[in-house]
Structure formats: C-alpha cells, structure tokens
Write a protein that holds these residues in place. Structure first.
Motif, mmCIF file in Angstrom:
data_model
loop_
_atom_site.group_PDB
_atom_site.id
_atom_site.type_symbol
_atom_site.label_atom_id
_atom_site.label_comp_id
_atom_site.label_asym_id
_atom_site.label_seq_id
_atom_site.Cartn_x
_atom_site.Cartn_y
_atom_site.Cartn_z
ATOM 1 N N ILE A 193 0.835 -1.204 0.000
ATOM 2 C CA ILE A 193 0.000 0.000 0.000
ATOM 3 C C ILE A 193 0.868 1.253 0.000
ATOM 4 N N ALA A 194 1.958 1.243 0.789
ATOM 5 C CA ALA A 194 2.869 2.394 0.805
ATOM 6 C C ALA A 194 3.500 2.601 -0.564
ATOM 7 N N ALA A 195 3.847 1.512 -1.241
ATOM 8 C CA ALA A 195 4.422 1.631 -2.582
ATOM 9 C C ALA A 195 3.414 2.233 -3.555
ATOM 10 N N LEU A 227 -6.325 -9.401 -2.020
ATOM 11 C CA LEU A 227 -6.355 -8.922 -0.643
ATOM 12 C C LEU A 227 -6.475 -7.406 -0.599
ATOM 13 N N LEU A 228 -5.726 -6.713 -1.443
ATOM 14 C CA LEU A 228 -5.803 -5.250 -1.445
ATOM 15 C C LEU A 228 -7.132 -4.771 -2.018
ATOM 16 N N VAL A 307 -5.263 -3.895 7.854
ATOM 17 C CA VAL A 307 -5.337 -4.020 6.399
ATOM 18 C C VAL A 307 -6.528 -4.877 6.014
ATOM 19 N N LEU A 308 -6.705 -5.983 6.725
ATOM 20 C CA LEU A 308 -7.811 -6.904 6.472
ATOM 21 C C LEU A 308 -8.677 -6.993 7.717
ATOM 22 N N GLN A 320 -18.169 -5.071 -0.986
ATOM 23 C CA GLN A 320 -17.414 -3.990 -0.355
ATOM 24 C C GLN A 320 -15.963 -3.925 -0.830
ATOM 25 N N GLN A 321 -15.606 -4.710 -1.853
ATOM 26 C CA GLN A 321 -14.265 -4.666 -2.403
ATOM 27 C C GLN A 321 -14.088 -3.428 -3.285
ATOM 28 N N GLN A 322 -12.830 -3.173 -3.704
ATOM 29 C CA GLN A 322 -12.581 -2.093 -4.642
ATOM 30 C C GLN A 322 -13.302 -2.415 -5.949
ATOM 31 N N ARG A 323 -14.146 -1.531 -6.382
ATOM 32 C CA ARG A 323 -14.950 -1.799 -7.571
ATOM 33 C C ARG A 323 -14.203 -1.322 -8.814
#
Length: 455
Positions: A193-195, A227-228, A307-308, A320-323
C-alpha cells in the motif's frame, strides 16, 4: 453465470493489460541522456535510454528501512536526501526463504525499494502497471530478471516492480505488537500500500498517469491483488486489477488465518527463540530470525484488523471490495512443487480415491473419477497434481471472478493460459510470466509431475 473467457496465445497476456498497453515507437534520446527526475524525497538519475527509448530507475526507496525499532512497524516515509541519487542498481531482496530453482540472492531488511521502467514521453501521460511478485509471501523480489520491465515498457506503458517484506518480517503477529499499534501481522501488505501511495505521488514525474494505475501480480502477487481489493486501506490507489494464478486467499486450503491463529504462530516463534517480548525479538539479528522463522509453518497474511478487517471472500460477497475492472485467470497445469505437500494421499489409486471420497463425499465420486481418473499409478499421480493445482488456484480464481461479477458492477474478464512450445512445454504455474514481460528466460519451475508419498 461465469464471466467471458478468452484464451491468450503467445504474448497475448502482455497485450491484455486491460488496454493499458499502448503502442510506442523507438525513442530518439541519445544514449548519453540520463534524465534527472525529481521526487518528493529528492532527485534520481537512472540509466540511459535503451534502443526503444526506455529508461530504468532501480532501487528507489519508497519507505524508510524497516530496521531496528522500525522492524514490525508500519512503513514510514523515506527520509529526504540531498543531491542526485543514482538509481541504476536494484535493491536487495527482502529476507525470506531461498527461491526454489534460482541462484541465491542478497537479502536485507533494508529492502523496501521499487524499480521503474519509463518509455519515451508522449503528448499524454502513460498508463502505469504496478507488479507484485509471487513466492508464497516467503521468497522473491521485484528485481528478479524475470520481471525486468524494459520490454513491456517499450509497448508504451510505465512499469513498476515492488519489493515488500516477506515471511515473519512481513507477517508476524504478537500481543506486544498489538499493544503498540492496535493490530499486527499485516506489514507486508502495508508495504504494498505504501508503494502504491508513492507511485500515485511521484509517477507523474516519470511521465506516468497517477489516475490510470493497474495493479497486477502472479501467484502470491495475485493473492495480494485480491487482498488489497478487499482492504479499505487501499481505496483509490489503483484503477484496474489483474490476478494471474491467484485470488484473494493466501493458501491452497482456501482460508486465511484469523488474528488469533496468527498470534499463536507469533508467540510460538518467540518461545522457540526464548524471547517472549517484541523488543526482544527486535534485538535478534535478522539472519538468525530469518533462519528460525523459515523452518516451521510459513508466515503469511492474516485477518489483522487493520489491512484486512474480515475474510476477503466475505468482503467480495458483500460488494465492499474495490470496484475496479478485473482480469483474472490461471494456467492449464497449475500444480508445481510447492503445492506437493498438500496433495491428497496417492501412494496407490485406492488410497487416492478414498481420500477424495472423504473430502468430496461418496455422491460426487462418479463426477470426480471422470475429472481425475486413477486407473493406473501414473494416472493417479497426474490426477493428484492436477487436483491440488485446481484447489490451490483454479477454483479460487473462479470464485473471485464470480463474486466480483455479481457484486461490483464492473467489467470482469477471465482467461485460461494453455500455450505450449519447445521452450515452454507445459502450461504450468508461472509459465505465463515470461510472456507478460517478454523475457524469455528459462522456466521458473521445470515441467513437473506430482511426486509420491506426500501428505
């Protein structure tokens, strides 16, 4: 109803990056031109453009070294540097296990770096692809020659490869660490995530479009993509996703450890090292800690509460995931040596069928025998290998695709990689990667048939 399926041939996977790869002509920059790039942390100078005009910037720190008191801390900002930093040498791999079938590589805790391959600038910012390497969250590096981004960048897309903490360094959970920050065990995912945040902040300086970032990866890298996608911490950091031979779980059993299970594993490691506290664990030399932590059950992602917050499958089921648009798929023969210990017992055909009946039920055995025949021992060995590959990768991939199609209202694409040749005689796990990057190196894992006596 399953998403549409297409079968990529040869380098089709490289061309299928959700239309982010655009055609680009050869660069005109002279070989001596080495552009200085200004980032939020300081200036960088990479290699001269190659014959296609692609410049490389290697070993760029995207977070402070997670050493000393920063071991098992969330990634911290990179300290600013003065002058021009030479970005011509990749950083070391993060500590973990040795990569099967590959020469030993230098490892270090100071490993949070990324590499960038930038094509010639055009009238518009370039699409960006960010690669997360595989290795079961136990080994690997974004700097592996297999993942050299020059050939892919020559097609007009800006390529970023990322190192992230592995094994116990990236995923250890411990009660003391919970007291420090409220959650522990997800440091490797926090690195990713930082990257991505670093890329969004700085990629325009390299000619990239921070609003058009595709996150992609293979095996554990593909699991990390899923996961992300299920993590609120990664919201808005990428606009498309590609998962090659991986979904949103981190193991072949289709479940991700709970935080309680991760704490049990972490405290057991501390007990083996006679160091019950987190501060004591931080004082242990990295090489000693690495050796001790890679001899038992592997450390990997868990439901850390940060994170999770929940099972990724449950997050996808709720929508609810990234769409984001998703491309995901698998190879025709996903089995490979790392999966062998988890195959069903198959010393004899009878033993294999009995284990399958216990797992799937007597009512399903007619269907099972048709899909995984076991008349002879050779047939049984082959079926055991195919089955564990299907359990580890294929079934989970279809489940992620189906859930995302039903709950995201975004485009979903599926593929099955079947291409073979004298160079690549088996469409095995990892065999698609050279075709994505255009690097025809020896196959990462040799053609493989599942061995015997594995439990």
């Amino acid at each position: 109803m399953y998403p549409r399926v297409f079968r990529p041939l040869r380098a089709a996977l490289g061309a299928a990056l959700l239309t982010t790869v655009l055609a680009a002509g050869p660069g005109t920059a002279a070989a001596q031109d080495r552009v200085v790039i200004t980032t939020a942390s300081g200036q960088l100078q990479g290699t001269a453009p190659d014959a296609n005009g692609v410049s490389a910037y290697r070993g760029i720190p995207y977070a402070a070294p997670p050493t000393g008191t920063l071991r098992w801390k969330s990634p911290q900002p990179v300290p600013r540097w003065s002058g021009i930093r030479q970005a011509t040498t990749p950083g070391p791999a993060c500590y973990g296990t040795s990569q099967p079938g590959a020469p030993a590589t230098a490892m270090s805790e100071d490993c949070l770096t990324l590499n960038i391959w930038a094509p010639p600038r055009g009238s518009q910012p370039k699409a960006v692809v960010v690669w997360l390497h595989g290795g079961g969250f136990q080994f690997g590096s974004g700097s592996d020659p297999k993942y050299n981004g020059a050939a892919l960048a020559a097609r007009g897309v800006l390529v970023v490869n990322v190192n992230y903490r592995l094994g116990a360094f990236g995923f250890l959970a411990h009660p003391d660490l919970d007291k420090e920050a409220g959650a522990s065990g997800g440091y490797g995912l926090q690195d990713q995530i930082a990257a991505l945040r670093w890329v969004q902040q700085n990629i325009a300086s390299f000619g990239g479009n921070p609003g058009n970032i595709t996150l992609f990866g293979e095996s554990a890298g593909a699991h990390a993509v899923g996961l992300l996608m299920s993590s609120p911490q990664a919201t808005g950091l990428f606009s498309k996703a590609i998962a090659q031979s991986g979904s949103f779980w981190d193991n072949q059993k289709g479940s991700i450890p709970t935080h309680t299970e991760a704490l049990t594993q972490g405290t057991a490691l501390a007990a083996r090292l006679n160091t019950p506290t987190a501060d004591g664990l931080r004082a242990i030399p990295a090489t000693q800690l690495n050796t001790a932590s890679t001899t038992g059950a592997p450390f990997g992602p868990s439901i850390d509460g940060h994170v999770l917050a929940d099972s990724p499958a449950a997050v996808f089921a709720r929508g609810q995931q990234q769409r984001v648009p998703l491309l995901a798929g698998y190879t025709a023969a996903e089995n490979f040596p790392v999966f062998d210990p988890f195959a069903l017992p198959h010393d004899t055909p009878t033993e294999f069928r009995a284990a399958a009946e216990k797992l799937f039920g007597a009512a399903r055995m007619s269907e099972f025998n048709a899909l995984y025949p076991s008349t002879t021992q050779a047939q049984t060995d082959a079926s055991a290998g195919q089955l564990i590959g299907d359990m580890a990768i294929t079934e989970q991939t279809w489940e992620m695709l189906g859930l995302h199609q039903r709950t995201s209202a975004r485009d979903v694409y599926a593929y099955k990689f079947t291409y073979t040749s004298p160079y690549s005689p088996v469409a095995a796990h990892v065999s698609d990667v050279p075709f994505v990057f255009g690097n025809l190196l020896p196959q990462f894992f040799a053609p493989h048939s599942t061995g015997r006596n594995h439990r």
